[in-house]
Design a protein around this motif. Structure first.
Motif, mmCIF file in Angstrom:
data_model
loop_
_atom_site.group_PDB
_atom_site.id
_atom_site.type_symbol
_atom_site.label_atom_id
_atom_site.label_comp_id
_atom_site.label_asym_id
_atom_site.label_seq_id
_atom_site.Cartn_x
_atom_site.Cartn_y
_atom_site.Cartn_z
ATOM 1 N N SER A 157 26.726 42.003 36.841
ATOM 2 C CA SER A 157 27.310 43.327 37.077
ATOM 3 C C SER A 157 27.503 44.106 35.782
ATOM 4 C CB SER A 157 28.659 43.192 37.800
ATOM 5 O OG SER A 157 29.602 42.515 36.982
ATOM 6 N N GLU A 158 27.779 43.422 34.685
ATOM 7 C CA GLU A 158 28.038 44.092 33.407
ATOM 8 C C GLU A 158 26.761 44.365 32.600
ATOM 9 O OE1 GLU A 158 32.552 42.294 32.587
ATOM 10 O OE2 GLU A 158 30.866 41.709 31.301
ATOM 11 N N ALA A 165 31.183 33.397 36.605
ATOM 12 C CA ALA A 165 30.510 33.909 35.412
ATOM 13 C C ALA A 165 29.217 34.645 35.745
ATOM 14 C CB ALA A 165 30.226 32.769 34.436
ATOM 15 N N ALA A 166 28.369 34.051 36.591
ATOM 16 C CA ALA A 166 27.058 34.642 36.877
ATOM 17 C C ALA A 166 27.162 36.044 37.494
ATOM 18 C CB ALA A 166 26.248 33.708 37.780
ATOM 19 N N GLY A 190 38.700 33.247 28.483
ATOM 20 C CA GLY A 190 39.160 34.265 29.411
ATOM 21 C C GLY A 190 38.063 34.987 30.152
ATOM 22 N N TYR A 191 36.799 34.717 29.826
ATOM 23 C CA TYR A 191 35.705 35.437 30.496
ATOM 24 C C TYR A 191 35.509 34.924 31.923
ATOM 25 C CZ TYR A 191 31.144 37.547 31.350
ATOM 26 O OH TYR A 191 30.117 38.275 31.888
ATOM 27 N N VAL A 196 26.827 28.874 28.030
ATOM 28 C CA VAL A 196 27.398 29.245 26.730
ATOM 29 C C VAL A 196 28.528 30.249 26.912
ATOM 30 C CG1 VAL A 196 26.916 30.338 24.513
ATOM 31 C CG2 VAL A 196 25.293 28.703 25.472
ATOM 32 N N ARG A 197 28.373 31.209 27.828
ATOM 33 C CA ARG A 197 29.427 32.194 28.066
ATOM 34 C C ARG A 197 30.701 31.512 28.575
ATOM 35 N NH1 ARG A 197 28.781 37.851 28.837
ATOM 36 N NH2 ARG A 197 26.731 37.502 27.880
#
Length: 335
Positions: free
Chosen positions: A185-186, A179-180, A171-172, A164-165
């Motif tokens: 990390s965030e 992505a993973a 831009g993510y 979904v992200r």
């Protein structure tokens, strides 16, 4: 799972051969594995892995459009216009965004969903006894599928969050590999499991409907529609019945699970959001956005999943029991 294979044997011996069994594969069929054995259950899990992994990956473009309509209805107003906007902004390659987490996540989900469904169906039938298992078979299907999906969603949640992200946050990140690690990390490990409760809300009712509706629809088709008994149908004809019953079940699944699906899509897109917060934000009308796309997607998806799953059983010559029959009727037919 290790003792599951002994259940059918114990039941058959205690009742005199096959007398008293609720689901009994036809004796004339060539079978490679005993119904309920460990190898049987593992191959059922393999069938579920293939059926869910392949079908969900195949419809990634439609799933992507559905998710974007849910999280940004202002930009993606309809199915055709959403496809047009995506093609204009990202090209044809953009329609495949999120295929890797989709394939991995739903393969794992299918392994647990179908494999554990067979396990729980056998176990719950053993607890109830043959007579009550038949009389309460709809409840048995509901309980077995809900139990299996609980574990299946834990396996699905990490890759669903990544999917979904990737699909809905421009831009993510564009791939699973990028992505993973960024999500971890965030936001830490919670980023991959914050959607598990909404997944249960979406997937457990969906799977309960998927299995119970499918089982009872197959039963009704053979009773009222198919002009000859199931035992006289060819494997191809039985697979056709499987596909039709799967599509009918899929339509009901889509409607039942769509509001929670909308919540999951928005929840995994927005950092720091909560399920109840998203639900309040969307409102009654908002949770039904993209329903038509989901009906097309889930109807086709469910039909293909059952078709692939049953085809795997045919390929490996696994026992494919006939529809449930009252124990006394089943015994009379075998005399």
């Amino acid at each position: 799972m290790c003792d599951a294979g002994n259940y059918r044997a114990r039941q058959g011996r205690s009742a005199g051969g096959s007398k008293g069994r609720l689901w009994t594969a036809a004796a004339t069929e060539e079978q490679s594995y005993e119904y309920g054995s460990t190898k049987y259950l593992l191959l059922c899990g393999l069938g579920g892995m293939l059926s869910c992994g392949l079908t969900h990956t195949a419809i990634v473009p439609l799933d992507l459009i559905k998710c974007r309509m849910q999280v940004d209805p202002g930009k993606y107003k309809g199915i055709l216009s959403a496809f047009g906007v995506t093609l204009r902004d990202e090209g044809l390659r953009g329609l495949a965004r999120g295929w890797a987490p989709t394939f991995l996540g739903y393969s794992m989900q299918g392994l647990f969903k179908f494999g554990l469904y067979e396990v729980f169906k056998i176990r719950y039938a053993e607890l109830l006894g043959v007579k009550k298992a038949y009389e309460w078979r709809t409840g048995l299907y509901l309980a077995a599928s809900a139990s299996a999906e609980f574990f299946a969603d834990v396996a699905l949640s990490p890759m669903e969050a990544v999917k979904v992200r990737v699909q809905t946050q421009p831009g993510y990140a564009s791939t699973l590999r990028t992505a993973a690690p960024r999500m971890y990390s965030e936001e830490g490990l919670w980023a991959f499991y914050k959607g598990v409760a909404p997944l249960w809300m979406r997937q457990i009712p969906y799977t309960m409907m998927k299995f119970a509706c499918f089982e009872r629809t197959v039963e009704a088709l053979y009773k009222y529609v198919v002009p000859k008994p199931q035992s006289q149908c060819t494997k191809a004809e039985q697979l056709a019945v499987t596909f039709v019953a799967g599509y009918i079940a899929g339509i009901f699944c889509a409607v039942v699970s769509h509001p929670a699906d909308s919540v999951v899509s928005v929840l995994n897109k927005e950092k720091g959001s909560t399920a109840f917060g998203v639900l309040r934000k969307l409102g009654f009308e908002g949770v039904w956005k993209g329903l038509f796309a989901r009906i097309i997607m889930i109807g086709t998806l469910t039909a293909l999943q059952w078709f692939i799953y049953d085809s795997v059983k045919v390929y490996f010559k696994l026992p494919r029991p006939p529809v449930a029959q009252a124990p006394e009727e089943s015994f009379k037919k075998q005399k």
